[in-house]
Scaffold this active site. Structure first.
Site, PDB file in Angstrom:
ATOM      1  N   HIS B  56     -25.109  -1.824 -37.148  1.00  0.00           N
ATOM      2  CA  HIS B  56     -25.510  -0.420 -37.069  1.00  0.00           C
ATOM      3  C   HIS B  56     -24.574   0.393 -36.173  1.00  0.00           C
ATOM      4  CE1 HIS B  56     -29.094  -1.839 -38.970  1.00  0.00           C
ATOM      5  NE2 HIS B  56     -29.490  -2.520 -37.918  1.00  0.00           N
ATOM      6  N   HIS B 218     -31.021  -1.580 -43.278  1.00  0.00           N
ATOM      7  CA  HIS B 218     -30.711  -3.008 -43.348  1.00  0.00           C
ATOM      8  C   HIS B 218     -30.345  -3.444 -44.755  1.00  0.00           C
ATOM      9  CE1 HIS B 218     -33.093  -2.669 -39.676  1.00  0.00           C
ATOM     10  NE2 HIS B 218     -32.203  -3.521 -39.234  1.00  0.00           N
TER      11      HIS B 218
END
Lengths: 200, 330
Positions: B56, B218
């Site tokens: 991320h 995700h």
């Protein structure tokens, strides 16, 4: 009677099974998760086996408690705390000192471990999680280890039509239907490894 | 998909070594996977610790520094870090004023941070926790793991970090962080799946000419799939979705966030449409941030986060920050 060697064999057999099935677990985790279940458990159980060789715990309870602690420290994600808690609390229920435990003691201890997983993760049977394999397995353990392995496998298989209500698959809602749950599948591997450890 | 890596197993460690080389103002413990601001612990000040799966970036390690996080714990790709990392981070940054854990609402992150909080408290560290759950694409909180933490994490970390830097006590930093989260909502779309190093192929198939609406960060599929839309249509859909859940009376902070593989050229174009829609809907805008901040590896797409602010939150948002990923006023 089950001694520390039995529990070491269980962990080694689990590590081998997870290793063998890693790609399948990761593939199951792709459509309804994030494609890492196999590699995470592979890393965790490999480090459990290495730890057991180094620390050489001498009782059933300490083998499982240390294995659980190791999973919590190495796996991460949800499966680290959940599998870690399952083994740690099962080990604690067996106690540190007993050199051997009966199958009945193991069944009671596993029940305590599964209850701890439920308390931690909040899943109940039917939520499409590892609980769907573990609960029927513990129930069938009164019969035999092989029966427990069968029950776990059937429980994992039965997650396919379910809609996920816990964990990352739950975000998919109806789209989680039709996929077998990777957590229930790895839980079935853990129970199958238990039967394998008994079958020597 | 070709990746600029050696082997999947060392992706996180390799990135941390590179981060250490690029940022001497951070202490990067590659072995234990903890990124700490070099001047920690800062006497008398509350410390902020966050963490989550890798993939991320710049979240969270890139937000470590004065005015934002004190430490970050990177896990494996898309996998929560372990409690040992969080306890180590807390011990490294605690000045005695306490530590705030900033946790994105994912089952793994919540479980590991809960365990870490207990262990840290055993070591005499005062710990508070705030959960970030801004993603309105998760509509059915009763039958899911609840709303996910996404873009609002940046606003929570920025504003709570500024409050900590001012020397506010733990309860105040915690309640400000919670206020930011409570006033933030996000919605994301994917124009393509992402590829995790472990799997090496896309996490889901998205046929050409289609997009996923309501995705998380995700690589998981979203709420629904539709025929490809224009930037204008996606902006309308995303802004309207957010405003269904948040009716701001005050001005908002806007984050137009890239998922990793969408070029800034497209993000700025998308932002123009987002601003148009916000104006049409009568939402006053205080500040706008455009860029790749809360990413999902090489996923193509974007998310929109709105955070309703008041004077105090705006002042804290504007306060100086000096981190690899966010830097102004210094």
């Amino acid at each position: 009677m089950l001694d520390a060697d039995f529990f070491r064999r269980w962990m080694t057999a689990t590590a081998a099974a997870v290793d063998r099935e890693a790609d399948r677990l990761t593939a199951l985790d792709s459509p309804i998760g994030d494609a890492d279940h196999g590699s995470n458990l592979q890393r965790g159980f490999a480090s459990v086996v290495a730890m057991l060789e180094k620390e050489e715990p001498q009782t059933p309870g300490t083998v499982l408690a240390l294995a659980g602690r190791q999973l919590i420290s190495t796996v991460g994600g949800a499966s680290g705390p959940l599998y870690g808690t399952l083994l740690r609390r099962t080990g604690k229920a067996l106690g540190n000192d007993a050199a051997e435990v009966t199958e009945e003691q193991l069944r009671d201890a596993l029940r305590t471990g599964v209850a701890a997983v439920t308390a931690l993760g909040g899943a109940v049977p039917g939520d499409k999680t590892m609980i769907d394999a573990l609960v029927p397995a513990v129930d069938a353990l009164g019969e035999s280890f092989a029966a427990a392995a069968d029950a776990a496998e059937r429980g994992a298989e039965a997650t396919t039509p379910l809609r996920a209500r816990k964990g990352r698959a739950s975000y998919l809602g109806e789209r989680s239907v039709g996929h077998r749950d990777p957590g229930a599948t790895s839980a079935a591997l853990l129970v199958a490894a238990l039967a394998e450890a008994a079958d020597v | 998909m070709r990746m600029l890596i050696n082997v999947p197993e060392t992706v996180v460690a390799d990135a941390l070594r590179g981060m250490a080389a690029a940022h001497p103002e951070l202490t990067v413990d590659v072995e234990n996977r903890v990124v700490v601001r070099r001047d920690a612990p800062v006497a008398g000040k509350v410390a902020l610790v966050s963490g989550g799966g890798s993939g991320h970036e710049p979240l969270h390690g890139g937000f470590v520094g004065p005015g934002m996080l004190s430490a970050a714990c990177p896990g494996e790709v898309f996998t929560s870090p372990v409690p040992d990392q969080m306890v180590r981070a807390a011990a490294a940054v605690d000045s005695g004023a306490g530590v705030l854990f900033i946790v994105k609402n994912y089952t793994g992150d919540v479980l590991n941070f809960d365990m870490a909080a207990e262990l840290a408290e055993d070591e005499g560290i005062q710990v508070a926790k705030v959960l970030v759950n801004d993603d309105i694409a998760v509509t059915d909180s009763l039958y899911t793991a609840g709303r996910r933490g996404t873009g609002a994490t940046l606003f929570v970390e920025k504003i709570a970090g500024a409050a900590a830097e001012e020397g506010r006590p733990l309860e105040q930093v915690e309640s400000l962080a919670r206020k930011v989260n409570d006033n933030s909502r996000s919605f994301g779309v994917a124009l393509g799946a992402c590829t995790t190093p472990a799997k090496g192929s896309p996490t889901f198939d998205l046929p050409a000419g289609e997009l996923e609406l309501g995705v998380g960060i995700h690589g998981e599929p979203g709420r629904e799939r539709r025929a490809m839309m224009t930037s204008r249509e996606i902006a309308d859909f995303s802004v309207d979705a957010v405003l269904e859940d948040l009716e701001p009376r005050n001005p908002v902070l806007v984050l137009v966030n890239g998922m990793g593989a969408t070029p800034l050229l497209e993000l700025y174009g998308f932002n123009a449409e987002v601003q148009r829609r916000l104006a049409e809907r009568g939402v006053p805008v205080a500040r706008v941030l455009v860029g790749n901040y809360v990413t999902s590896l090489d996923m193509a797409g974007a998310s929109v986060t709105l955070c309703q602010i008041d004077e105090e939150l705006l002042r804290l948002y504007d306060a100086p920050v000096r981190t690899p990923g966010l830097r102004w006023g210094v």
